[in-house]
Design a protein around this motif. Structure first.
Motif, PDB file in Angstrom:
ATOM      1  N   GLU A  30       0.833  -1.204   0.000  1.00 43.07           N
ATOM      2  CA  GLU A  30       0.000   0.000   0.000  1.00 43.07           C
ATOM      3  C   GLU A  30       0.868   1.254   0.000  1.00 43.07           C
ATOM      4  OE1 GLU A  30      -2.589  -0.387   3.381  1.00 43.07           O
ATOM      5  OE2 GLU A  30      -3.837  -1.898   2.399  1.00 43.07           O
ATOM      6  N   GLN A  31       1.988   1.216   0.701  1.00 46.57           N
ATOM      7  CA  GLN A  31       2.896   2.364   0.724  1.00 46.57           C
ATOM      8  C   GLN A  31       3.523   2.584  -0.647  1.00 46.57           C
ATOM      9  OE1 GLN A  31       5.645   1.489   3.886  1.00 46.57           O
ATOM     10  NE2 GLN A  31       4.188   2.016   5.490  1.00 46.57           N
ATOM     11  N   VAL A  32       3.889   1.502  -1.323  1.00 45.43           N
ATOM     12  CA  VAL A  32       4.470   1.611  -2.661  1.00 45.43           C
ATOM     13  C   VAL A  32       3.422   2.162  -3.633  1.00 45.43           C
ATOM     14  CG1 VAL A  32       5.392   0.302  -4.614  1.00 45.43           C
ATOM     15  CG2 VAL A  32       6.183  -0.197  -2.293  1.00 45.43           C
ATOM     16  N   ILE A  33       2.217   1.641  -3.552  1.00 43.85           N
ATOM     17  CA  ILE A  33       1.141   2.104  -4.438  1.00 43.85           C
ATOM     18  C   ILE A  33       0.855   3.583  -4.197  1.00 43.85           C
ATOM     19  CG2 ILE A  33      -1.334   1.878  -4.896  1.00 43.85           C
ATOM     20  CD1 ILE A  33      -0.943  -1.174  -4.377  1.00 43.85           C
ATOM     21  N   ALA A  34       0.900   3.996  -2.935  1.00 42.67           N
ATOM     22  CA  ALA A  34       0.647   5.404  -2.612  1.00 42.67           C
ATOM     23  C   ALA A  34       1.720   6.311  -3.208  1.00 42.67           C
ATOM     24  CB  ALA A  34       0.581   5.589  -1.101  1.00 42.67           C
ATOM     25  N   ALA A  35       2.914   5.770  -3.463  1.00 42.41           N
ATOM     26  CA  ALA A  35       4.006   6.568  -4.020  1.00 42.41           C
ATOM     27  C   ALA A  35       3.877   6.774  -5.529  1.00 42.41           C
ATOM     28  CB  ALA A  35       5.350   5.913  -3.706  1.00 42.41           C
ATOM     29  N   PHE A  36       3.034   5.976  -6.185  1.00 45.25           N
ATOM     30  CA  PHE A  36       2.853   6.140  -7.631  1.00 45.25           C
ATOM     31  C   PHE A  36       2.381   7.549  -7.935  1.00 45.25           C
ATOM     32  CE2 PHE A  36       2.191   1.387  -7.897  1.00 45.25           C
ATOM     33  CZ  PHE A  36       3.359   1.157  -8.598  1.00 45.25           C
ATOM     34  N   GLY A  37       3.003   8.142  -8.935  1.00 49.51           N
ATOM     35  CA  GLY A  37       2.624   9.479  -9.349  1.00 49.51           C
ATOM     36  C   GLY A  37       3.287  10.586  -8.555  1.00 49.51           C
ATOM     37  N   THR A  38       4.117  10.227  -7.590  1.00 53.72           N
ATOM     38  CA  THR A  38       4.764  11.251  -6.776  1.00 53.72           C
ATOM     39  C   THR A  38       6.209  11.497  -7.194  1.00 53.72           C
ATOM     40  OG1 THR A  38       5.484   9.670  -5.096  1.00 53.72           O
ATOM     41  CG2 THR A  38       3.316  10.679  -4.790  1.00 53.72           C
ATOM     42  N   VAL A  39       6.714  10.716  -8.144  1.00 51.24           N
ATOM     43  CA  VAL A  39       8.090  10.861  -8.605  1.00 51.24           C
ATOM     44  C   VAL A  39       8.073  11.556  -9.960  1.00 51.24           C
ATOM     45  CG1 VAL A  39      10.180   9.630  -9.270  1.00 51.24           C
ATOM     46  CG2 VAL A  39       8.796   8.790  -7.365  1.00 51.24           C
ATOM     47  N   ASP A  40       8.855  12.604 -10.079  1.00 51.94           N
ATOM     48  CA  ASP A  40       8.949  13.316 -11.348  1.00 51.94           C
ATOM     49  C   ASP A  40      10.015  12.665 -12.218  1.00 51.94           C
ATOM     50  OD1 ASP A  40       7.040  15.198 -10.628  1.00 51.94           O
ATOM     51  OD2 ASP A  40       8.542  16.447  -9.634  1.00 51.94           O
ATOM     52  N   PHE A  41       9.685  12.446 -13.477  1.00 51.36           N
ATOM     53  CA  PHE A  41      10.608  11.839 -14.420  1.00 51.36           C
ATOM     54  C   PHE A  41      11.036  12.865 -15.458  1.00 51.36           C
ATOM     55  CE2 PHE A  41       8.228   8.231 -12.761  1.00 51.36           C
ATOM     56  CZ  PHE A  41       9.249   7.346 -12.475  1.00 51.36           C
ATOM     57  N   ASP A  42      12.257  12.727 -15.907  1.00 54.57           N
ATOM     58  CA  ASP A  42      12.802  13.602 -16.945  1.00 54.57           C
ATOM     59  C   ASP A  42      12.477  12.978 -18.294  1.00 54.57           C
ATOM     60  OD1 ASP A  42      14.231  15.232 -18.621  1.00 54.57           O
ATOM     61  OD2 ASP A  42      16.185  14.826 -17.709  1.00 54.57           O
ATOM     62  N   ASP A  43      11.593  13.604 -19.052  1.00 50.11           N
ATOM     63  CA  ASP A  43      11.179  13.061 -20.348  1.00 50.11           C
ATOM     64  C   ASP A  43      12.328  12.982 -21.338  1.00 50.11           C
ATOM     65  OD1 ASP A  43       8.563  12.714 -19.534  1.00 50.11           O
ATOM     66  OD2 ASP A  43       7.975  14.746 -20.152  1.00 50.11           O
ATOM     67  N   SER A  44      13.370  13.777 -21.138  1.00 50.23           N
ATOM     68  CA  SER A  44      14.489  13.775 -22.079  1.00 50.23           C
ATOM     69  C   SER A  44      15.526  12.698 -21.757  1.00 50.23           C
ATOM     70  CB  SER A  44      15.169  15.146 -22.094  1.00 50.23           C
ATOM     71  OG  SER A  44      15.768  15.405 -20.842  1.00 50.23           O
ATOM     72  N   TYR A  45      15.369  11.987 -20.643  1.00 47.66           N
ATOM     73  CA  TYR A  45      16.332  10.958 -20.263  1.00 47.66           C
ATOM     74  C   TYR A  45      16.268   9.804 -21.258  1.00 47.66           C
ATOM     75  CZ  TYR A  45      18.665   7.304 -17.598  1.00 47.66           C
ATOM     76  OH  TYR A  45      19.508   6.303 -17.211  1.00 47.66           O
ATOM     77  N   ASP A  46      17.426   9.382 -21.764  1.00 47.37           N
ATOM     78  CA  ASP A  46      17.509   8.300 -22.747  1.00 47.37           C
ATOM     79  C   ASP A  46      18.206   7.107 -22.110  1.00 47.37           C
ATOM     80  OD1 ASP A  46      17.707   6.652 -24.927  1.00 47.37           O
ATOM     81  OD2 ASP A  46      18.900   8.028 -26.142  1.00 47.37           O
ATOM     82  N   TYR A  47      17.417   6.173 -21.612  1.00 47.55           N
ATOM     83  CA  TYR A  47      17.990   5.023 -20.933  1.00 47.55           C
ATOM     84  C   TYR A  47      18.792   4.133 -21.875  1.00 47.55           C
ATOM     85  CZ  TYR A  47      14.199   2.107 -22.764  1.00 47.55           C
ATOM     86  OH  TYR A  47      13.352   1.426 -23.592  1.00 47.55           O
ATOM     87  N   LYS A  48      18.420   4.102 -23.152  1.00 49.59           N
ATOM     88  CA  LYS A  48      19.158   3.279 -24.105  1.00 49.59           C
ATOM     89  C   LYS A  48      20.575   3.825 -24.300  1.00 49.59           C
ATOM     90  CE  LYS A  48      15.205   1.438 -26.579  1.00 49.59           C
ATOM     91  NZ  LYS A  48      14.528   1.282 -27.867  1.00 49.59           N
ATOM     92  N   ALA A  49      20.713   5.121 -24.335  1.00 50.91           N
ATOM     93  CA  ALA A  49      22.038   5.726 -24.461  1.00 50.91           C
ATOM     94  C   ALA A  49      22.881   5.411 -23.225  1.00 50.91           C
ATOM     95  CB  ALA A  49      21.910   7.231 -24.649  1.00 50.91           C
ATOM     96  N   GLU A  50      22.260   5.400 -22.060  1.00 52.50           N
ATOM     97  CA  GLU A  50      22.991   5.077 -20.835  1.00 52.50           C
ATOM     98  C   GLU A  50      23.453   3.632 -20.837  1.00 52.50           C
ATOM     99  OE1 GLU A  50      24.018   6.956 -18.174  1.00 52.50           O
ATOM    100  OE2 GLU A  50      23.442   8.624 -19.476  1.00 52.50           O
ATOM    101  N   ARG A  51      22.658   2.731 -21.374  1.00 50.92           N
ATOM    102  CA  ARG A  51      23.062   1.320 -21.453  1.00 50.92           C
ATOM    103  C   ARG A  51      24.271   1.164 -22.363  1.00 50.92           C
ATOM    104  NH1 ARG A  51      17.320  -1.828 -22.231  1.00 50.92           N
ATOM    105  NH2 ARG A  51      16.556  -1.500 -20.131  1.00 50.92           N
ATOM    106  N   LYS A  52      24.271   1.838 -23.478  1.00 53.04           N
ATOM    107  CA  LYS A  52      25.396   1.751 -24.423  1.00 53.04           C
ATOM    108  C   LYS A  52      26.669   2.301 -23.804  1.00 53.04           C
ATOM    109  CE  LYS A  52      22.544   2.067 -28.546  1.00 53.04           C
ATOM    110  NZ  LYS A  52      22.156   2.885 -29.695  1.00 53.04           N
ATOM    111  N   ARG A  53      26.541   3.316 -22.999  1.00 53.62           N
ATOM    112  CA  ARG A  53      27.690   3.976 -22.394  1.00 53.62           C
ATOM    113  C   ARG A  53      28.420   3.046 -21.431  1.00 53.62           C
ATOM    114  NH1 ARG A  53      28.708   8.489 -18.324  1.00 53.62           N
ATOM    115  NH2 ARG A  53      27.131   7.450 -17.104  1.00 53.62           N
ATOM    116  N   HIS A  54      27.712   2.150 -20.776  1.00 57.51           N
ATOM    117  CA  HIS A  54      28.311   1.278 -19.755  1.00 57.51           C
ATOM    118  C   HIS A  54      28.772  -0.055 -20.309  1.00 57.51           C
ATOM    119  CE1 HIS A  54      27.349   3.993 -16.553  1.00 57.51           C
ATOM    120  NE2 HIS A  54      26.111   4.096 -16.990  1.00 57.51           N
ATOM    121  N   VAL A  55      28.538  -0.316 -21.551  1.00 56.28           N
ATOM    122  CA  VAL A  55      28.896  -1.626 -22.116  1.00 56.28           C
ATOM    123  C   VAL A  55      30.283  -1.650 -22.640  1.00 56.28           C
ATOM    124  CG1 VAL A  55      28.359  -3.312 -23.897  1.00 56.28           C
ATOM    125  CG2 VAL A  55      26.536  -2.175 -22.659  1.00 56.28           C
TER     126      VAL A  55
END
Length: 67
Positions: free
Chosen positions: A42-67
């Motif tokens: 219930e605590q985890v569910i209550a946290a949904f929608g409370t975290v701001d995400f950066d729309d410009s973040y490119d997780y695929k680029a980050e994966r390539k960088r660490h390989v």
């Protein structure tokens, strides 16, 4: 740790039958674990929608960088 509790016998016996466990102790232990899991979920569910995400973040680029 030994603990004395005044529990509703009918409720506890029903929980033993429904839970399919062998002892009252096992039944109470499982009930406590499930209670904790449900409250934590219930605590985890209550946290949904409370975290701001950066729309410009490119997780695929980050994966390539660490390989």
């Amino acid at each position: 740790m030994a603990t004395n509790l005044a529990l509703d016998d009918r409720l506890l016996n029903q929980a033993v039958v429904v839970g399919g466990l062998k002892t009252k102790k096992d039944t109470v232990t499982l009930a406590l674990k499930e209670f904790i899991q449900r409250r934590e979920a219930e605590q985890v569910i209550a946290a949904f929608g409370t975290v701001d995400f950066d729309d410009s973040y490119d997780y695929k680029a980050e994966r390539k960088r660490h390989v």
